[in-house]
Design a protein around this motif. Structure first.
Motif, PDB file in Angstrom:
ATOM      1  N   VAL A 172       0.911  -0.954   0.006  1.00 39.15           N
ATOM      2  CA  VAL A 172       0.214  -0.141   0.242  1.00 39.15           C
ATOM      3  C   VAL A 172       0.863   1.098   0.227  1.00 39.15           C
ATOM      4  O   VAL A 172       0.138   2.040  -0.220  1.00 39.15           O
ATOM      5  CB  VAL A 172      -0.888  -0.214   0.693  1.00 39.15           C
ATOM      6  N   HIS A 173       2.063   1.328   0.127  1.00 38.30           N
ATOM      7  CA  HIS A 173       2.887   2.031   0.122  1.00 38.30           C
ATOM      8  C   HIS A 173       3.490   2.184  -1.153  1.00 38.30           C
ATOM      9  O   HIS A 173       4.984   3.135  -1.443  1.00 38.30           O
ATOM     10  CB  HIS A 173       4.079   2.314   1.534  1.00 38.30           C
ATOM     11  N   GLU A 174       3.341   1.783  -1.511  1.00 38.71           N
ATOM     12  CA  GLU A 174       4.519   1.477  -3.143  1.00 38.71           C
ATOM     13  C   GLU A 174       4.398   2.822  -4.279  1.00 38.71           C
ATOM     14  O   GLU A 174       5.127   3.476  -4.662  1.00 38.71           O
ATOM     15  CB  GLU A 174       3.917   0.792  -4.671  1.00 38.71           C
ATOM     16  N   ASN A 175       3.070   3.992  -3.918  1.00 39.04           N
ATOM     17  CA  ASN A 175       3.225   5.063  -4.573  1.00 39.04           C
ATOM     18  C   ASN A 175       3.078   6.362  -3.535  1.00 39.04           C
ATOM     19  O   ASN A 175       2.754   7.298  -3.838  1.00 39.04           O
ATOM     20  CB  ASN A 175       2.205   4.910  -5.401  1.00 39.04           C
ATOM     21  N   ASP A 176       3.923   6.332  -2.770  1.00 39.68           N
ATOM     22  CA  ASP A 176       3.799   6.890  -1.187  1.00 39.68           C
ATOM     23  C   ASP A 176       4.343   7.797  -1.595  1.00 39.68           C
ATOM     24  O   ASP A 176       5.779   7.391  -2.715  1.00 39.68           O
ATOM     25  CB  ASP A 176       4.396   6.740  -0.037  1.00 39.68           C
ATOM     26  N   HIS A 177       4.609   9.127  -1.874  1.00 47.22           N
ATOM     27  CA  HIS A 177       5.802  10.061  -2.438  1.00 47.22           C
ATOM     28  C   HIS A 177       5.667  11.667  -1.055  1.00 47.22           C
ATOM     29  O   HIS A 177       4.736  11.308  -0.512  1.00 47.22           O
ATOM     30  CB  HIS A 177       5.368  11.427  -3.561  1.00 47.22           C
ATOM     31  N   HIS A 178       7.243  11.257  -0.789  1.00 50.14           N
ATOM     32  CA  HIS A 178       7.938  12.671  -0.112  1.00 50.14           C
ATOM     33  C   HIS A 178       8.510  13.694  -0.583  1.00 50.14           C
ATOM     34  O   HIS A 178       8.752  13.585  -1.379  1.00 50.14           O
ATOM     35  CB  HIS A 178       9.016  12.382   1.031  1.00 50.14           C
ATOM     36  N   GLY A 179       7.779  14.584  -0.530  1.00 53.70           N
ATOM     37  CA  GLY A 179       8.112  16.199  -0.638  1.00 53.70           C
ATOM     38  C   GLY A 179       7.489  16.958  -0.505  1.00 53.70           C
ATOM     39  O   GLY A 179       6.307  17.139   0.240  1.00 53.70           O
ATOM     40  N   GLU A 180       7.689  18.849  -1.617  1.00 47.53           N
ATOM     41  CA  GLU A 180       7.045  19.332  -1.096  1.00 47.53           C
ATOM     42  C   GLU A 180       6.396  19.251  -2.874  1.00 47.53           C
ATOM     43  O   GLU A 180       7.245  18.751  -3.736  1.00 47.53           O
ATOM     44  CB  GLU A 180       7.432  21.163  -0.637  1.00 47.53           C
ATOM     45  N   MET A 181       5.101  20.636  -2.938  1.00 44.01           N
ATOM     46  CA  MET A 181       4.818  21.011  -4.190  1.00 44.01           C
ATOM     47  C   MET A 181       4.120  22.171  -3.806  1.00 44.01           C
ATOM     48  O   MET A 181       4.087  22.702  -2.821  1.00 44.01           O
ATOM     49  CB  MET A 181       4.081  20.273  -4.534  1.00 44.01           C
ATOM     50  N   SER A 182       4.589  23.423  -4.921  1.00 47.28           N
ATOM     51  CA  SER A 182       4.240  24.454  -4.728  1.00 47.28           C
ATOM     52  C   SER A 182       3.932  25.202  -6.534  1.00 47.28           C
ATOM     53  O   SER A 182       4.446  24.182  -7.037  1.00 47.28           O
ATOM     54  CB  SER A 182       5.822  25.505  -4.464  1.00 47.28           C
TER      55      SER A 182
END
Length: 61
Positions: free
Chosen positions: A26-36
């Motif tokens: 279930v964490h295969e497509n987890d993304h960490h970071g920022e978006m602006s």
């Protein structure tokens, strides 16, 4: 066999080959970071547009 009847022998010892079972990650497509993003549209204008979109959805029902 009548409606709802089943063969109990088919229900016993149901086994699966563990090599054939694919686990779901279930964490295969987890993304960490920022978006602006930058926009020339004000927050009030965006909220008004959202309200209009919601009004359109309500009128379609």
């Amino acid at each position: 066999m009548g409606f709802g009847s089943y063969d109990e022998s088919e229900q016993k010892e149901q086994t699966t080959d563990e090599e054939e079972v694919d686990a779901v990650n279930v964490h295969e497509n987890d993304h960490h970071g920022e978006m602006s993003f930058e926009s020339d549209v004000s927050t009030d204008e965006l909220v008004d547009q959202l309200g209009s979109m919601k009004d359109d959805d309500d009128s379609e029902e």
